[in-house]
Design an enzyme around this catalytic site. Structure first.
Site, PDB file in Angstrom:
ATOM      1  N   GLY A   1     -19.108  11.010 -20.443  1.00 17.52           N
ATOM      2  CA  GLY A   1     -19.992  12.121 -20.741  1.00 17.52           C
ATOM      3  C   GLY A   1     -21.161  11.654 -21.578  1.00 17.52           C
ATOM      4  O   GLY A   1     -21.153  10.565 -22.148  1.00 17.52           O
TER       5      GLY A   1
ATOM      6  N   LYS B   1     -27.366   9.761 -19.059  1.00 17.40           N
ATOM      7  CA  LYS B   1     -25.973   9.574 -19.461  1.00 17.40           C
ATOM      8  C   LYS B   1     -25.823   8.496 -20.540  1.00 17.40           C
ATOM      9  O   LYS B   1     -24.894   8.520 -21.333  1.00 17.40           O
ATOM     10  CB  LYS B   1     -25.126   9.166 -18.248  1.00 17.40           C
ATOM     11  CG  LYS B   1     -25.115  10.181 -17.115  1.00 17.40           C
ATOM     12  CD  LYS B   1     -24.286  11.385 -17.464  1.00 17.40           C
ATOM     13  CE  LYS B   1     -24.162  12.326 -16.284  1.00 17.40           C
ATOM     14  NZ  LYS B   1     -23.487  13.578 -16.655  1.00 17.40           N
TER      15      LYS B   1
END
Length: 510
Positions: free
Chosen positions: A120, A398
Site C-alpha cells: 500500500g 505507490k
C-alpha cells in the site's frame, strides 16, 4: 474444540468438523456483537454477517477456483477501444451539465491495498499502516485530497453542477482525513465519508477468530477486508441510499493515489447514452513489463472476470506475466450504476472471489485474512465490459520512485489535473529505481535539495547514500552507486547524461 490443521481449505477435515467450526464461529460472532456498544451493534452485526458468509464460502471451497485451460483473453465484444468512443462536444455546456448531474466520484482512501503482492502507499513509502493516502503531499505542496477536490471544484464551477465526492475510509484513516476536510468547509464540493468494514483475523491453527469483542486485542485482531467490501459498507452506511435520493445514477470509483483517474466525459457520455444498460465498466490499459503482476480481465465461460495475481497457481505465474498473452491490466477505475449496486447488495447476489491472505503478526501469530477486490464484482453485472484507456489514466503513486516522477518537471498540475509536459519528447515515462535509502518518504525528501530535471531521462538507478544538490539535470541513462560506507553528493547545477557514478564524492561546507 480440538485445534485442526491449518492447511488452507484442508480437504481432510470431515463434514462434521466443518459444521462444528461454522457453529462455533457463529456463536463467537454473536458474542462479539453482544459486547459491542449499543450504538454500534447494528452495523457490527451486519459486518460480521458478511464475514460469516465470506468465511462459509471459503470453508465450503466455493472460491471459484479457476480451471486454467478455460481462461481466454477478452474478445472484442467485451473490450472497447477508448478511441472508438464518441467525443463529447466541449462547447455543449448544457449537455455536459446534464451528464455530470448524474455522477458521483468515490475515492478509495484506506491505508493499504488488499493484495499482499502490492504494498500500500503508506507502507510502500515507509509511512506505516495508519497514514491516510489522501494526505501525502505529492505536487506543489498539494496532497492527493487537495488535487481530487480541486478537480471536482473545477467541474462544479465550470458547469454549474454539484458532483459530490465520497471517501471510503478505514478506522486508521478516518480521523485524520476528517480533520483535513475542515479546510474545505467553504468549497462547492459536498464530501461524504464512510467507514469500510473490519473483519476478525483467523487463527491458522484453530481456523477461528482469536478476538472476543470489537475492541479486543487492539487492531491486531481486526483487518479491513480489501476494497471489495466497498459495496456492502457503502449500503450499510446509508450513503448509497442518500446518493440515489440526490438523483445520482453513476458512481466513478478509483484509488485516491491514482493521479490519472479524473472524470472522463467521453466515458460518462457513453454510459448515459446507452441508457445505463452497461451497469459496470472497467478501465484497463496496455500492460508493460512494470505491470506484470497487475490484475487482468479475462473471458471465463463467456463472462468478464477479474483475475488477480494472488489467484494464479504457481505453475502458471510465468504464463500470467506474459505480456503477449495477457495484454491488458485492470486500473481499478470503475464506472457502476448505483441502483444496480443496491439491488445486488439487498438481494445478496454480489459474489466476489475469496482472496486468502496469509500473514504473520508481530507477536508471531500466523493468521488468515479473507479479502475481496472491488473489480471482482464485474461478473455480477449484465452488459459489463472493459474500455482500453490511454496510459495517462493510470498514474499511481505507490513508492518514492513514483513520487519523484510526479514531483518533477515531467508533469504539470492545473485545476487538479496532472498532465505530462509537452516538452517531453517521448510519451513513455522514465524507468526509475531507487534503493532502500530512498524508501522512506522522510529520507527521500532529505536527499533532494530540489527535484532534478527529468525531461530527457530514460532510466535512473540510485543506490546507497546519495544526495542531490539544486537544479541537477538527468538525461539518458544515469546510474549512481554508493557502496556501503561511501557517500555521493551530486553538485548543484550538474548535468549527468548517460553516466555511471560510483565511489566517494563528498562536498563539505566550509
Amino acid at each position: 474444540m480440538t485445534p485442526v490443521p491449518a492447511k488452507e481449505r484442508d480437504r481432510t477435515i470431515s463434514m462434521a468438523a466443518e459444521e462444528e467450526i461454522m457453529s462455533i464461529l457463529k456463536e463467537r460472532l454473536k458474542e462479539i456483537t453482544n459486547k459491542t456498544p449499543l450504538e454500534k451493534q447494528e452495523n457490527v452485526s451486519r459486518e460480521l454477517d458478511n464475514f460469516y458468509r465470506l468465511y462459509g464460502k471459503w470453508r465450503g471451497g466455493i472460491s471459484d477456483e479457476l480451471i486454467w485451460d478455460k481462461i481466454r483473453p477478452l474478445p472484442e465484444s467485451m473490450l472497447q477501444g477508448y478511441s472508438s468512443l464518441k467525443k463529447v462536444d466541449e462547447d455543449d455546456t448544457e449537455g455536459i451539465s446534464k451528464l455530470l448531474d448524474k455522477l458521483v466520484v468515490l475515492k478509495l482512501n484506506g491505508e493499504r491495498d488488499f493484495d499482499k503482492y502490492h504494498e500500500g502507499l503508506g507502507t510502500g513509502m515507509g509511512l506505516g499502516s495508519a497514514c491516510p493516502k489522501s494526505l501525502i503531499r505529492v505536487r506543489e505542496e498539494s496532497t492527493f485530497l487537495d488535487i481530487t477536490i480541486s478537480q471536482i471544484e473545477n467541474l462544479n464551477e465550470s458547469y454549474g453542477v454539484s458532483v459530490p465526492l465520497v471517501l471510503m475510509n478505514s478506522l486508521n484513516t478516518d480521523s485524520e482525513t476528517g480533520h483535513a476536510l475542515k479546510k474545505y468547509k467553504g468549497s462547492n464540493v459536498e464530501v461524504l465519508t464512510y467507514l469500510q468494514s473490519y473483519y476478525p483475523r483467523i487463527d491458522r491453527e484453530t481456523l477461528l477468530p482469536f478476538v472476543k469483542d470489537y475492541n479486543d486485542d487492539g487492531n491486531d485482531g481486526w483487518y479491513p477486508p480489501g476494497h471489495g467490501d466497498l459495496y456492502e459498507s457503502l449500503y450499510n452506511s446509508g450513503v448509497l441510499d442518500k446518493l440515489i435520493e440526490m438523483g445520482k445514477e453513476i458512481i466513478f470509483i478509483s484509488n485516491i493515489d491514482n493521479l490519472g483517474a479524473t472524470v472522463d466525459l467521453n466515458i460518462l457520455s457513453h454510459i448515459v447514452k446507452s441508457g445505463c444498460q452497461s451497469q459496470f465498466i472497467a478501465e484497463v490499459t496496455n500492460k508493460t513489463r512494470a505491470d506484470v503482476k497487475g490484475g487482468t480481465l479475462i473471458d471465463y465461460n463467456g463472462c468478464v472476470k477479474l483475475l488477480e495475481y494472488a489467484q494464479v497457481p504457481k505453475e502458471h505465474v510465468d504464463d500470467f506475466k506474459c505480456v503477449k498473452k495477457f495484454k491488458i491490466f485492470n486500473t481499478n477505475n470503475l464506472w457502476i450504476n448505483l441502483k444496480s449496486i443496491r439491488e445486488r447488495v439487498v438481494q445478496g447476489t454480489l459474489e466476489r472471489d475469496v482472496i486468502v491472505n496469509h500473514k504473520a503478526l508481530g507477536d508471531g501469530r500466523n493468521v488468515i485474512q479473507l479479502e475481496t477486490a472491488v473489480g471482482a464484482a464485474i461478473k455480477n453485472f449484465s452488459g459489463a465490459f472493459a474500455i482500453n484507456v490511454p496510459r495517462s489514466r493510470f498514474l499511481p503513486v505507490k513508492h518514492t520512485s513514483d513520487l519523484l516522477l510526479v514531483m518533477s518537471n515531467l508533469y504539470s498540475l492545473e485545476e487538479g489535473v496532472i498532465a505530462m509536459s509537452p516538452d517531453r519528447m517521448f510519451p513513455s515515462t522514465p524507468l526509475i529505481k531507487l534503493g532502500p535509502d530512498f524508501k522512506r518518504i522522510q529520507d527521500f525528501l532529505k536527499r533532494f535539495q530540489t527535484i532534478p530535471d527529468l525531461l530527457e531521462l530514460d532510466h535512473l538507478t540510485v543506490t546507497g547514500d546519495v544526495h542531490f544538490g539544486r537544479d541537477v539535470s538527468l538525461r539518458g541513462t544515469v546510474i549512481i552507486i554508493a557502496n556501503h560506507g561511501e557517500r555521493i553528493d551530486i553538485p548543484s547545477n550538474s548535468l549527468l547524461e548517460n553516466k555511471i557514478v560510483s565511489g566517494n564524492l563528498r562536498i563539505l561546507d566550509h
